[in-house]
Write a protein that holds these residues in place. Structure first.
Motif, PDB file in Angstrom:
ATOM      1  N   PHE A 183      49.051  36.509  44.564  1.00  0.00           N
ATOM      2  CA  PHE A 183      48.186  35.848  45.544  1.00  0.00           C
ATOM      3  C   PHE A 183      47.102  35.024  44.870  1.00  0.00           C
ATOM      4  O   PHE A 183      46.900  33.847  45.182  1.00  0.00           O
ATOM      5  CB  PHE A 183      47.543  36.890  46.464  1.00  0.00           C
ATOM      6  CG  PHE A 183      46.514  36.337  47.419  1.00  0.00           C
ATOM      7  CD1 PHE A 183      46.911  35.792  48.623  1.00  0.00           C
ATOM      8  CD2 PHE A 183      45.172  36.358  47.096  1.00  0.00           C
ATOM      9  CE1 PHE A 183      45.968  35.278  49.500  1.00  0.00           C
ATOM     10  CE2 PHE A 183      44.221  35.837  47.967  1.00  0.00           C
ATOM     11  CZ  PHE A 183      44.628  35.300  49.171  1.00  0.00           C
ATOM     12  N   ASP A 184      46.390  35.629  43.907  1.00  0.00           N
ATOM     13  CA  ASP A 184      45.271  34.917  43.307  1.00  0.00           C
ATOM     14  C   ASP A 184      45.722  33.848  42.321  1.00  0.00           C
ATOM     15  O   ASP A 184      45.088  32.797  42.198  1.00  0.00           O
ATOM     16  CB  ASP A 184      44.273  35.885  42.652  1.00  0.00           C
ATOM     17  CG  ASP A 184      44.936  36.940  41.797  1.00  0.00           C
ATOM     18  OD1 ASP A 184      46.155  37.089  41.880  1.00  0.00           O
ATOM     19  OD2 ASP A 184      44.215  37.620  41.041  1.00  0.00           O
ATOM     20  N   LEU A 206      36.677  34.777  36.215  1.00  0.00           N
ATOM     21  CA  LEU A 206      38.136  34.902  36.210  1.00  0.00           C
ATOM     22  C   LEU A 206      38.596  35.864  35.121  1.00  0.00           C
ATOM     23  O   LEU A 206      39.537  36.647  35.327  1.00  0.00           O
ATOM     24  CB  LEU A 206      38.780  33.530  36.027  1.00  0.00           C
ATOM     25  CG  LEU A 206      38.617  32.553  37.196  1.00  0.00           C
ATOM     26  CD1 LEU A 206      39.217  31.198  36.841  1.00  0.00           C
ATOM     27  CD2 LEU A 206      39.264  33.101  38.464  1.00  0.00           C
ATOM     28  N   ASN A 207      37.946  35.827  33.958  1.00  0.00           N
ATOM     29  CA  ASN A 207      38.275  36.781  32.898  1.00  0.00           C
ATOM     30  C   ASN A 207      37.958  38.206  33.339  1.00  0.00           C
ATOM     31  O   ASN A 207      38.737  39.137  33.096  1.00  0.00           O
ATOM     32  CB  ASN A 207      37.488  36.449  31.626  1.00  0.00           C
ATOM     33  CG  ASN A 207      37.932  35.134  30.999  1.00  0.00           C
ATOM     34  OD1 ASN A 207      39.024  34.648  31.263  1.00  0.00           O
ATOM     35  ND2 ASN A 207      37.070  34.562  30.165  1.00  0.00           N
ATOM     36  N   LEU A 208      36.815  38.368  34.001  1.00  0.00           N
ATOM     37  CA  LEU A 208      36.404  39.688  34.489  1.00  0.00           C
ATOM     38  C   LEU A 208      37.372  40.194  35.541  1.00  0.00           C
ATOM     39  O   LEU A 208      37.796  41.349  35.528  1.00  0.00           O
ATOM     40  CB  LEU A 208      34.991  39.588  35.066  1.00  0.00           C
ATOM     41  CG  LEU A 208      34.298  40.882  35.502  1.00  0.00           C
ATOM     42  CD1 LEU A 208      34.080  41.795  34.300  1.00  0.00           C
ATOM     43  CD2 LEU A 208      32.960  40.554  36.163  1.00  0.00           C
ATOM     44  N   TRP A 209      37.742  39.323  36.469  1.00  0.00           N
ATOM     45  CA  TRP A 209      38.681  39.683  37.530  1.00  0.00           C
ATOM     46  C   TRP A 209      40.019  40.120  36.934  1.00  0.00           C
ATOM     47  O   TRP A 209      40.589  41.138  37.322  1.00  0.00           O
ATOM     48  CB  TRP A 209      38.871  38.498  38.466  1.00  0.00           C
ATOM     49  CG  TRP A 209      39.909  38.704  39.529  1.00  0.00           C
ATOM     50  CD1 TRP A 209      41.193  38.265  39.508  1.00  0.00           C
ATOM     51  CD2 TRP A 209      39.750  39.416  40.767  1.00  0.00           C
ATOM     52  NE1 TRP A 209      41.855  38.648  40.654  1.00  0.00           N
ATOM     53  CE2 TRP A 209      40.998  39.356  41.437  1.00  0.00           C
ATOM     54  CE3 TRP A 209      38.693  40.084  41.358  1.00  0.00           C
ATOM     55  CZ2 TRP A 209      41.200  39.946  42.681  1.00  0.00           C
ATOM     56  CZ3 TRP A 209      38.902  40.678  42.595  1.00  0.00           C
ATOM     57  CH2 TRP A 209      40.134  40.604  43.243  1.00  0.00           C
ATOM     58  N   THR A 213      41.573  44.037  37.396  1.00  0.00           N
ATOM     59  CA  THR A 213      42.586  44.160  38.453  1.00  0.00           C
ATOM     60  C   THR A 213      44.001  44.203  37.874  1.00  0.00           C
ATOM     61  O   THR A 213      44.944  43.704  38.474  1.00  0.00           O
ATOM     62  CB  THR A 213      42.468  43.001  39.464  1.00  0.00           C
ATOM     63  OG1 THR A 213      42.626  41.750  38.769  1.00  0.00           O
ATOM     64  CG2 THR A 213      41.121  43.022  40.167  1.00  0.00           C
ATOM     65  N   GLN A 214      44.131  44.806  36.688  1.00  0.00           N
ATOM     66  CA  GLN A 214      45.454  44.872  36.079  1.00  0.00           C
ATOM     67  C   GLN A 214      46.372  45.844  36.825  1.00  0.00           C
ATOM     68  O   GLN A 214      47.570  45.615  36.927  1.00  0.00           O
ATOM     69  CB  GLN A 214      45.319  45.281  34.615  1.00  0.00           C
ATOM     70  CG  GLN A 214      44.663  44.203  33.752  1.00  0.00           C
ATOM     71  CD  GLN A 214      44.522  44.617  32.302  1.00  0.00           C
ATOM     72  OE1 GLN A 214      44.851  45.733  31.929  1.00  0.00           O
ATOM     73  NE2 GLN A 214      44.025  43.710  31.475  1.00  0.00           N
ATOM     74  N   GLU A 215      45.807  46.937  37.328  1.00  0.00           N
ATOM     75  CA  GLU A 215      46.595  47.877  38.119  1.00  0.00           C
ATOM     76  C   GLU A 215      46.416  47.548  39.599  1.00  0.00           C
ATOM     77  O   GLU A 215      45.324  47.700  40.139  1.00  0.00           O
ATOM     78  CB  GLU A 215      46.148  49.313  37.825  1.00  0.00           C
ATOM     79  CG  GLU A 215      46.442  49.758  36.413  1.00  0.00           C
ATOM     80  CD  GLU A 215      46.089  51.207  36.177  1.00  0.00           C
ATOM     81  OE1 GLU A 215      45.820  51.917  37.165  1.00  0.00           O
ATOM     82  OE2 GLU A 215      46.091  51.625  35.015  1.00  0.00           O
ATOM     83  N   ARG A 216      47.478  47.116  40.223  1.00  0.00           N
ATOM     84  CA  ARG A 216      47.376  46.633  41.588  1.00  0.00           C
ATOM     85  C   ARG A 216      48.303  47.384  42.536  1.00  0.00           C
ATOM     86  O   ARG A 216      49.343  47.901  42.128  1.00  0.00           O
ATOM     87  CB  ARG A 216      47.699  45.131  41.646  1.00  0.00           C
ATOM     88  CG  ARG A 216      46.791  44.284  40.766  1.00  0.00           C
ATOM     89  CD  ARG A 216      47.023  42.823  40.974  1.00  0.00           C
ATOM     90  NE  ARG A 216      46.063  42.019  40.237  1.00  0.00           N
ATOM     91  CZ  ARG A 216      45.728  40.795  40.560  1.00  0.00           C
ATOM     92  NH1 ARG A 216      46.275  40.211  41.617  1.00  0.00           N
ATOM     93  NH2 ARG A 216      44.853  40.120  39.850  1.00  0.00           N
ATOM     94  N   THR A 217      47.922  47.392  43.782  1.00  0.00           N
ATOM     95  CA  THR A 217      48.768  47.965  44.824  1.00  0.00           C
ATOM     96  C   THR A 217      49.952  47.031  45.072  1.00  0.00           C
ATOM     97  O   THR A 217      49.802  45.809  45.051  1.00  0.00           O
ATOM     98  CB  THR A 217      47.966  48.129  46.119  1.00  0.00           C
ATOM     99  OG1 THR A 217      46.822  48.938  45.855  1.00  0.00           O
ATOM    100  CG2 THR A 217      48.803  48.790  47.202  1.00  0.00           C
ATOM    101  N   MET A 268      29.619  40.703  37.960  1.00  0.00           N
ATOM    102  CA  MET A 268      28.999  39.433  37.569  1.00  0.00           C
ATOM    103  C   MET A 268      29.252  39.204  36.087  1.00  0.00           C
ATOM    104  O   MET A 268      28.970  40.075  35.255  1.00  0.00           O
ATOM    105  CB  MET A 268      27.495  39.463  37.842  1.00  0.00           C
ATOM    106  CG  MET A 268      27.148  39.431  39.330  1.00  0.00           C
ATOM    107  SD  MET A 268      27.500  37.808  40.080  1.00  0.00           S
ATOM    108  CE  MET A 268      26.137  36.864  39.416  1.00  0.00           C
ATOM    109  N   PRO A 269      29.793  38.046  35.712  1.00  0.00           N
ATOM    110  CA  PRO A 269      30.081  37.803  34.298  1.00  0.00           C
ATOM    111  C   PRO A 269      28.805  37.687  33.478  1.00  0.00           C
ATOM    112  O   PRO A 269      27.779  37.228  33.974  1.00  0.00           O
ATOM    113  CB  PRO A 269      30.840  36.467  34.324  1.00  0.00           C
ATOM    114  CG  PRO A 269      30.404  35.797  35.575  1.00  0.00           C
ATOM    115  CD  PRO A 269      30.158  36.900  36.557  1.00  0.00           C
TER     116      PRO A 269
END
Length: 272
Positions: A183-184, A206-209, A213-217, A268-269
């Motif tokens: 999605f993203d 974007l790096n933080l996200w 969020t590596q493990e996702r539903t 927040m980065p």
């Protein structure tokens, strides 16, 4: 007679997973998408009717509903799933980008809801399930327009649930967290090559996200939550899908001060 669900955005992700899950449970499925001629998986099931619907085209909605009723007798559940994300600094968004984000995520959902309600009133019952997001109750940087649409869906759905309750029509919200659907990565981005002031912040977020969020539903897991919302027989409004969503929404409900501190500390980065 088996129950029937109409699903928007069924070509991929949560919509396709929901179509497959409901069909496997014996439901009839009206799986709508913008380009049904490209679909090869859902067309192999006898209880799935694949048809075209672009939620930005209000005039075609009544025809799709009529075709679904003709095929299966009636519609019991509407799943408003179609949507996409517009990422990037708000200042850099064009009028066309802003309009399309609301046309798809909010107005398309509202128009199809309006179109199905006469059928539900005639049947003296029905269920509307709107796919929102944890982003309908919490916010991240550089996603202001997507958040604005999902906050709108939340408020609309909650109010609508009250006014339709006397007609035996239920309204439900499903709030996924980060989902393994691309999605993203498929999101649209605002941008202006002449304005670079936001670049470091955007890349930092974007790096933080990506790291958080590596493990996702999975979309299949969200489909199970949607099925629960459709079949549990309650008037419950909100259904959370994903541990990340559950954790962040718990922080939100713990109080404004704690919530804002948490978001500042963890989302927040770091800027040089």
């Amino acid at each position: 007679m088996n129950k029937t669900i109409l699903i928007t955005g069924s070509s991929a992700g949560i919509g396709k997973a929901a179509a497959q899950y409901f069909a496997a449970k014996g439901w009839n499925v009206i799986a709508t998408m913008r380009s049904p001629e490209k679909e090869t998986e859902l067309t192999t099931s006898d209880n799935i009717f694949v048809t075209r619907l672009d939620v930005q085209e209000k005039d075609s909605m009544q025809q799709v509903i009529a075709e679904g009723i003709k095929r299966f007798g009636k519609i019991d559940v509407l799943l408003n799933n179609a949507g996409y994300g517009l990422f990037g600094p708000f200042e850099l968004a064009t009028d066309a980008q802003i309009k399309q984000q609301f046309d798809v995520n909010v107005f398309g959902l509202m128009h199809l809801t309006q179109a199905i309600l006469p059928h539900f009133r005639a049947n003296k019952g029905g269920t509307i399930i709107n796919v929102s997001s944890m982003g309908g109750r919490i916010t991240f940087p550089i996603v202001s327009l997507y958040h604005a649409t999902k906050f709108a869906v939340e408020g609309f759905s909650e109010s609508l649930a009250y006014e339709l309750s006397a007609l035996n029509i239920k309204v439900k919200l499903v709030e996924p967290g980060a989902i393994a659907t691309g999605f993203d990565t498929a999101a649209n981005f605002t941008g202006n090559p002449e304005i670079t002031d936001y670049d470091d912040f955007v890349q930092g977020f974007l790096n933080l996200w990506g790291s958080k969020t590596q493990e996702r539903t999975t979309a299949a897991a969200v489909a199970e939550v949607i099925y629960e919302a459709a079949t549990d027989g309650t008037s419950r409004l909100r259904y959370i899908a994903g541990e990340d969503a559950r954790e962040l929404l718990q922080v939100r409900m713990s109080g404004e001060e704690r919530y804002h501190e948490h978001m500042q500390q963890h989302w927040m980065p770091e800027m040089k």
